[in-house]
Scaffold this motif. Structure first.
Motif, PDB file in Angstrom:
ATOM      1  N   SER A 125       0.986  -1.132   0.071  1.00  0.00           N
ATOM      2  CA  SER A 125      -0.016   0.087  -0.036  1.00  0.00           C
ATOM      3  C   SER A 125       0.762   1.127   0.013  1.00  0.00           C
ATOM      4  O   SER A 125       2.074   1.146   0.355  1.00  0.00           O
ATOM      5  CB  SER A 125      -0.983   0.034   1.266  1.00  0.00           C
ATOM      6  OG  SER A 125      -1.609   1.188   1.442  1.00  0.00           O
ATOM      7  N   VAL A 126       0.330   2.245  -0.229  1.00  0.00           N
ATOM      8  CA  VAL A 126       1.003   3.627  -0.272  1.00  0.00           C
ATOM      9  C   VAL A 126       1.429   3.807   1.209  1.00  0.00           C
ATOM     10  O   VAL A 126       2.202   4.564   1.561  1.00  0.00           O
ATOM     11  CB  VAL A 126       0.243   4.840  -0.886  1.00  0.00           C
ATOM     12  CG1 VAL A 126      -1.106   4.946  -0.101  1.00  0.00           C
ATOM     13  CG2 VAL A 126       1.242   5.820  -1.177  1.00  0.00           C
ATOM     14  N   ALA A 127       0.635   2.987   1.936  1.00  0.00           N
ATOM     15  CA  ALA A 127       0.956   3.378   3.645  1.00  0.00           C
ATOM     16  C   ALA A 127       1.988   2.604   3.891  1.00  0.00           C
ATOM     17  O   ALA A 127       2.527   2.719   5.091  1.00  0.00           O
ATOM     18  CB  ALA A 127      -0.342   2.562   4.270  1.00  0.00           C
ATOM     19  N   GLY A 128       2.717   1.679   3.085  1.00  0.00           N
ATOM     20  CA  GLY A 128       4.112   1.247   3.268  1.00  0.00           C
ATOM     21  C   GLY A 128       5.219   2.368   3.037  1.00  0.00           C
ATOM     22  O   GLY A 128       6.309   1.854   3.198  1.00  0.00           O
ATOM     23  N   PHE A 129       4.901   3.422   2.648  1.00  0.00           N
ATOM     24  CA  PHE A 129       5.909   4.362   2.214  1.00  0.00           C
ATOM     25  C   PHE A 129       5.461   6.023   3.108  1.00  0.00           C
ATOM     26  O   PHE A 129       6.360   6.552   3.402  1.00  0.00           O
ATOM     27  CB  PHE A 129       5.690   4.808   0.786  1.00  0.00           C
ATOM     28  CG  PHE A 129       6.484   3.926  -0.102  1.00  0.00           C
ATOM     29  CD1 PHE A 129       7.796   3.536  -0.240  1.00  0.00           C
ATOM     30  CD2 PHE A 129       5.524   2.816  -0.696  1.00  0.00           C
ATOM     31  CE1 PHE A 129       8.270   2.652  -1.036  1.00  0.00           C
ATOM     32  CE2 PHE A 129       6.075   2.111  -1.375  1.00  0.00           C
ATOM     33  CZ  PHE A 129       7.516   1.632  -1.855  1.00  0.00           C
ATOM     34  N   TYR A 130       4.230   5.798   3.544  1.00  0.00           N
ATOM     35  CA  TYR A 130       3.697   7.031   4.061  1.00  0.00           C
ATOM     36  C   TYR A 130       2.703   6.807   5.150  1.00  0.00           C
ATOM     37  O   TYR A 130       1.674   6.373   4.933  1.00  0.00           O
ATOM     38  CB  TYR A 130       2.833   8.086   3.061  1.00  0.00           C
ATOM     39  CG  TYR A 130       3.695   8.546   1.787  1.00  0.00           C
ATOM     40  CD1 TYR A 130       4.719   9.418   1.812  1.00  0.00           C
ATOM     41  CD2 TYR A 130       3.443   7.906   0.490  1.00  0.00           C
ATOM     42  CE1 TYR A 130       5.654   9.714   0.649  1.00  0.00           C
ATOM     43  CE2 TYR A 130       4.182   8.014  -0.451  1.00  0.00           C
ATOM     44  CZ  TYR A 130       5.201   9.026  -0.417  1.00  0.00           C
ATOM     45  OH  TYR A 130       5.886   9.411  -1.691  1.00  0.00           O
ATOM     46  N   PRO A 131       3.275   7.102   6.533  1.00  0.00           N
ATOM     47  CA  PRO A 131       2.432   6.564   7.653  1.00  0.00           C
ATOM     48  C   PRO A 131       1.284   7.334   7.729  1.00  0.00           C
ATOM     49  O   PRO A 131       1.376   8.510   7.477  1.00  0.00           O
ATOM     50  CB  PRO A 131       3.502   7.051   8.740  1.00  0.00           C
ATOM     51  CG  PRO A 131       4.367   8.094   8.225  1.00  0.00           C
ATOM     52  CD  PRO A 131       4.756   7.902   6.811  1.00  0.00           C
ATOM     53  N   TRP A 132       0.162   6.522   7.898  1.00  0.00           N
ATOM     54  CA  TRP A 132      -1.070   7.375   8.718  1.00  0.00           C
ATOM     55  C   TRP A 132      -1.342   6.949   9.994  1.00  0.00           C
ATOM     56  O   TRP A 132      -1.397   5.897  10.472  1.00  0.00           O
ATOM     57  CB  TRP A 132      -2.086   6.771   7.667  1.00  0.00           C
ATOM     58  CG  TRP A 132      -2.231   7.000   6.344  1.00  0.00           C
ATOM     59  CD1 TRP A 132      -1.574   7.912   5.542  1.00  0.00           C
ATOM     60  CD2 TRP A 132      -2.818   6.126   5.159  1.00  0.00           C
ATOM     61  NE1 TRP A 132      -1.706   8.130   4.263  1.00  0.00           N
ATOM     62  CE2 TRP A 132      -2.355   7.027   4.054  1.00  0.00           C
ATOM     63  CE3 TRP A 132      -3.203   5.171   5.008  1.00  0.00           C
ATOM     64  CZ2 TRP A 132      -2.618   6.385   2.499  1.00  0.00           C
ATOM     65  CZ3 TRP A 132      -3.597   4.632   3.760  1.00  0.00           C
ATOM     66  CH2 TRP A 132      -3.316   5.323   2.453  1.00  0.00           C
ATOM     67  N   LYS A 133      -1.665   8.214  10.796  1.00  0.00           N
ATOM     68  CA  LYS A 133      -1.869   7.936  12.156  1.00  0.00           C
ATOM     69  C   LYS A 133      -2.922   7.207  12.578  1.00  0.00           C
ATOM     70  O   LYS A 133      -3.066   6.711  13.721  1.00  0.00           O
ATOM     71  CB  LYS A 133      -1.965   9.554  12.689  1.00  0.00           C
ATOM     72  CG  LYS A 133      -3.024  10.206  12.216  1.00  0.00           C
ATOM     73  CD  LYS A 133      -3.130  11.563  12.887  1.00  0.00           C
ATOM     74  CE  LYS A 133      -4.449  12.329  12.551  1.00  0.00           C
ATOM     75  NZ  LYS A 133      -4.484  13.881  12.940  1.00  0.00           N
ATOM     76  N   LEU A 134      -4.148   7.116  11.688  1.00  0.00           N
ATOM     77  CA  LEU A 134      -5.328   6.241  12.203  1.00  0.00           C
ATOM     78  C   LEU A 134      -4.917   4.752  12.271  1.00  0.00           C
ATOM     79  O   LEU A 134      -5.481   3.934  12.747  1.00  0.00           O
ATOM     80  CB  LEU A 134      -6.144   6.596  11.259  1.00  0.00           C
ATOM     81  CG  LEU A 134      -6.802   8.102  11.117  1.00  0.00           C
ATOM     82  CD1 LEU A 134      -7.908   8.312  10.204  1.00  0.00           C
ATOM     83  CD2 LEU A 134      -7.426   8.523  12.710  1.00  0.00           C
ATOM     84  N   PHE A 135      -4.085   4.247  11.359  1.00  0.00           N
ATOM     85  CA  PHE A 135      -3.744   2.834  11.371  1.00  0.00           C
ATOM     86  C   PHE A 135      -2.187   2.687  11.498  1.00  0.00           C
ATOM     87  O   PHE A 135      -1.790   2.466  10.373  1.00  0.00           O
ATOM     88  CB  PHE A 135      -4.152   2.415   9.838  1.00  0.00           C
ATOM     89  CG  PHE A 135      -5.475   2.642   9.504  1.00  0.00           C
ATOM     90  CD1 PHE A 135      -6.624   1.726  10.247  1.00  0.00           C
ATOM     91  CD2 PHE A 135      -6.044   3.832   8.772  1.00  0.00           C
ATOM     92  CE1 PHE A 135      -7.843   2.033  10.071  1.00  0.00           C
ATOM     93  CE2 PHE A 135      -7.496   4.010   8.926  1.00  0.00           C
ATOM     94  CZ  PHE A 135      -8.582   3.077   9.051  1.00  0.00           C
ATOM     95  N   PRO A 136      -1.667   2.768  12.618  1.00  0.00           N
ATOM     96  CA  PRO A 136      -0.218   2.346  12.888  1.00  0.00           C
ATOM     97  C   PRO A 136       0.065   1.033  12.599  1.00  0.00           C
ATOM     98  O   PRO A 136       1.197   0.697  12.001  1.00  0.00           O
ATOM     99  CB  PRO A 136       0.098   2.746  14.216  1.00  0.00           C
ATOM    100  CG  PRO A 136      -1.281   2.772  14.971  1.00  0.00           C
ATOM    101  CD  PRO A 136      -2.413   3.053  13.882  1.00  0.00           C
ATOM    102  N   VAL A 137      -0.670   0.227  12.775  1.00  0.00           N
ATOM    103  CA  VAL A 137      -0.272  -1.372  12.862  1.00  0.00           C
ATOM    104  C   VAL A 137      -0.464  -1.641  11.378  1.00  0.00           C
ATOM    105  O   VAL A 137       0.349  -2.311  10.693  1.00  0.00           O
ATOM    106  CB  VAL A 137      -1.147  -2.238  13.617  1.00  0.00           C
ATOM    107  CG1 VAL A 137      -0.969  -3.774  13.526  1.00  0.00           C
ATOM    108  CG2 VAL A 137      -1.036  -1.874  14.987  1.00  0.00           C
TER     109      VAL A 137
END
Length: 247
Positions: A140-152
């Protein structure tokens, strides 16, 4: 690698990205093995894909957190179609986790990361029998840019990216290319189920077109130069290939 006549495993293949990918692969002439916990959707999809009484796809119930299920998925593909050429470790969940004080985060790690690792281990075992192949891990793009709502969730996707990059040399030793896709939010039921929580992220990034996500899978299969790479897919932005770690 050409797609025609290749055998492809897709976990999480009964709906969303996996189902769209299965439809595209069958159109391209591949045979598809769909693994999922959603029996009805999986069987309905296989019925759709196997029109004209020709077996182009099969469904296997598969809880990716159950390694016996994963083994059965690979064994069934081998026994039905004679081998495996491409493995898409696509199953994933996006729960409301961590801050709700439950242990949902444990399942997030089991589905999004541990199952990818196990699916890759099995993929290597079976692809070696074909003299090589392709493994694609859904990050996911979350593998490059952290999202505070979904830390795990972000931790699992960072893990998938790092895991994928770490297997780059498999192409040299076993002719197995391991790559990843990293889409932004995609308009699937998984995302809709947590829409109230992820609305901030969707508003900022908008939905990644599912056709572009499928195109990224196709590109990775066909382009033999992609090894240990990740393709980031966002709306209205050209897909970006991230080819090396920062080290």
């Amino acid at each position: 690698m050409q797609i025609k006549d290749k055998v492809v495993i897709i976990t999480g293949g009964a709906s969303g990205i996996g189902a769209a990918l299965a439809r595209r692969l069958v159109l391209e002439g591949a045979q598809v093995v769909i693994g999922d916990v959603d029996k009805k959707s999986g069987q309905d999809l296989v019925t759709e894909l196997n029109q004209n009484n020709k077996i182009k796809a099969i469904f296997v119930f598969c809880d990716v957190t159950n390694f016996d299920n994963l083994r059965q998925l690979f064994d069934t593909a081998q026994n039905t179609f004679g081998g495996i050429d491409v493995v898409c470790n696509n199953a994933g969940i996006l729960p409301i986790e961590f801050y709700d004080q439950t242990d949902n985060w444990v399942k997030t790690i089991d589905v999004n990361l541990n199952a990818v690792i196990k699916g890759t281990q099995l993929g290597i075992e079976f692809l070696k029998k074909r003299g090589g192949g392709v493994i694609i891990n859904t990050a996911s793009v979350a593998g490059f840019y952290p999202w505070k709502l979904f830390p795990v969730y972000c931790s699992t996707k960072y893990g998938v990216i790092g895991f994928t990059q770490s297997l780059r040399k498999l192409n040299n030793t076993d002719k197995i290319r391991v790559n990843a896709i990293a889409p932004g939010f995609v308009n699937t039921n998984m995302v809709k189920n947590v829409m109230s929580t992820v609305a901030e992220g969707v508003e900022r990034l908008d939905y990644a077109p599912i056709d572009e996500v499928v195109n990224a899978f196709i590109t990775i299969i066909q382009d033999d130069k992609l090894v240990g790479d990740s393709i980031i897919i966002l709306k209205d932005i050209p897909s970006q290939i991230v080819s090396k770690s920062f080290l």
